[in-house]
Enzyme design. Structure first.
Site, PDB file in Angstrom:
ATOM      1  CE1 TYR A 138      -3.552  -2.601   0.666  1.00  0.00           C
ATOM      2  CE2 TYR A 138      -4.644  -0.507   1.106  1.00  0.00           C
ATOM      3  CZ  TYR A 138      -4.709  -1.854   0.824  1.00  0.00           C
ATOM      4  OH  TYR A 138      -5.927  -2.453   0.696  1.00  0.00           O
ATOM      5  CE  LYS A 189       1.641 -17.659  -2.519  1.00  0.00           C
ATOM      6  NZ  LYS A 189       0.760 -18.851  -2.591  1.00  0.00           N
ATOM      7  CG  ASP A 221      -2.209 -20.179  -1.223  1.00  0.00           C
ATOM      8  OD1 ASP A 221      -1.703 -20.163  -0.082  1.00  0.00           O
ATOM      9  OD2 ASP A 221      -1.712 -20.819  -2.173  1.00  0.00           O
ATOM     10  CG  ASP A 245      -8.139  -4.628   1.425  1.00  0.00           C
ATOM     11  OD1 ASP A 245      -9.093  -4.103   2.027  1.00  0.00           O
ATOM     12  OD2 ASP A 245      -8.032  -4.622   0.180  1.00  0.00           O
ATOM     13  CG  ASP A 249     -13.837  -6.819   1.840  1.00  0.00           C
ATOM     14  OD1 ASP A 249     -13.562  -6.049   2.790  1.00  0.00           O
ATOM     15  OD2 ASP A 249     -14.344  -6.425   0.763  1.00  0.00           O
TER      16      ASP A 249
END
Ligand code: IPM
Ligand code: MG
Length: 358
Positions: A138, A189, A221, A245, A249
């Site tokens: 970001y 990751k 994942d 983020d 959601d």
């Protein structure tokens, strides 16, 4: 105690209005707070040509806590990136050093069958997603666009985390896990990204100071998959900005509606910005159908984390529970055919439930 109120765009103003009603009600019962309002996002751009006007940032700096609605809308999509509403949000997070983002995903018993998963998979779910909020891809530089030698355009961003950034969010993660179910899952990751390899190393180092907390690591994942396969395996999840983020959601849907989830973004001294995790929903703005509960529950988080007023926080949460138990539903949490109420009526119902507590 001063609260800066930043309604923002889309449904922001109407949901924040309901949360302010709740604050007013608590004031009537003796809570000593003052509020002042300022524009942010597209509203900031329209008022002052800047998604984070100087006056808004000053108000936020001077406040003890900030209540934010949501930013963004199609009107602003064609602006240059620095002028876009989202920049207002990203800049205020960065400027105030709000690196700790708490996103609880809790299933209210009354809403277990509003989840997109089978009720037995989500009943009683209570996960805390801890998202690092001021670093990662970001904010990493360099970033931008360039034209390659062959004339093709290329866009690029930089994912990075420094050791100290990882260390401080890891400490928060362990401390929170210690006060809850004592299980921390760090999501990364590390099978692909160097940033994640360092992330994992530093989290393991910090873990030595918290032998009573059970630490696990999971690739993002797999975490995305596990969240919809068996979400109750998680207690606290700590992760970087972009993974957080996305996963937050996803987690919101386990709870029935993204309209239910509050969040807190804290600095090192528990000064905080509180906002629903959902966006500005321009398609339903101004129609009095948005669910204000995530914003109202954000006020509860504010009272708990910044003002250390657990009693008032619990009052709000109990009032929300009562309203849900009484079957009051906005469209997003209603079953097909069930009677629904509007944004204002939902706000009024929570205020009435607060009143009935005394
Ligand atoms: C969020 C939002 C923001 C983010 C956007 C609006 C910039 O999606 O708070 O999750 O990506 O952080
Ligand atoms: Mg998001």
């Amino acid at each position: 105690m001063k609260i800066a109120v930043l309604p923002g765009d889309g449904i922001g103003p109407e949901i924040v209005r309901q949360a302010v009603k709740v604050i007013e009600r608590l004031k009537a019962d003796g809570l000593a707070v003052e509020t002042a309002t300022a524009p942010i996002g597209g509203a900031g751009y329209e008022a002052a040509g800047d998604p984070l006007p100087d006056a808004t940032l000053e108000l936020a700096r001077g406040a003890d806590a900030i209540l934010l609605g949501a930013v963004g809308g199609p009107k602003f999509d064609t602006l240059d990136r620095p002028l876009r509403p989202e920049q207002g949000l990203l800049r205020i997070r960065k400027a105030l050093g709000l690196f700790t983002n708490l996103r609880p995903a809790m299933v209210y018993e009354e809403l277990a069958d509003a989840s997109s998963l089978r009720p037995e998979l989500v009943a009683g779910l209570d996960i805390m997603i801890l998202r690092e909020l001021t670093g990662d891809i970001y904010f990493g530089s360099p970033r931008g666009r360039r034209t390659l030698d062959n004339g093709e355009r290329e866009g690029f961003d930089t994912m990075k985390y420094s050791e100290s950034e990882i260390r401080r969010i890891a400490h928060v993660g362990f401390a929170i896990a210690r006060r809850r179910g004592k299980k921390l899952c760090s999501v990364d990751k590390a099978n692909v990204l160097d940033t994640s390899i360092l992330w994992r190393e530093v989290v393991n180092e910090v873990a030595r100071e918290y032998p009573d907390v059970e630490l696990s690591h999971m690739y993002v994942d797999n975490a995305a998959m596990q969240l919809v396969r068996a979400p109750k395996q998680f207690d606290v999840i700590v992760t970087g900005n972009i993974f957080g983020d996305i996963l937050s959601d996803e987690a919101s849907m386990l709870t029935g509606s993204i309209g239910m989830l509050p969040s807190a973004s804290l600095d090192a001294n528990n000064k905080g910005l509180y906002e629903p995790i959902h966006g500005s929903a321009p398609d339903i703005a101004g129609r009095d159908i948005a669910n204000p509960l995530a914003t109202i529950l954000s006020v509860a988080m504010m009272l708990r984390y910044t003002f250390a007023n657990e009693a008032a926080a619990t009052r709000i949460e109990s009032a929300v529970r009562k309203v849900l138990r009484d079957g009051v539903r906005t469209g997003d949490i209603a079953k097909p055919g069930e009677r629904t109420v509007g944004t204002e009526q939902m706000g009024d119902a929570v205020v009435a439930a607060l009143g009935a507590q005394r």
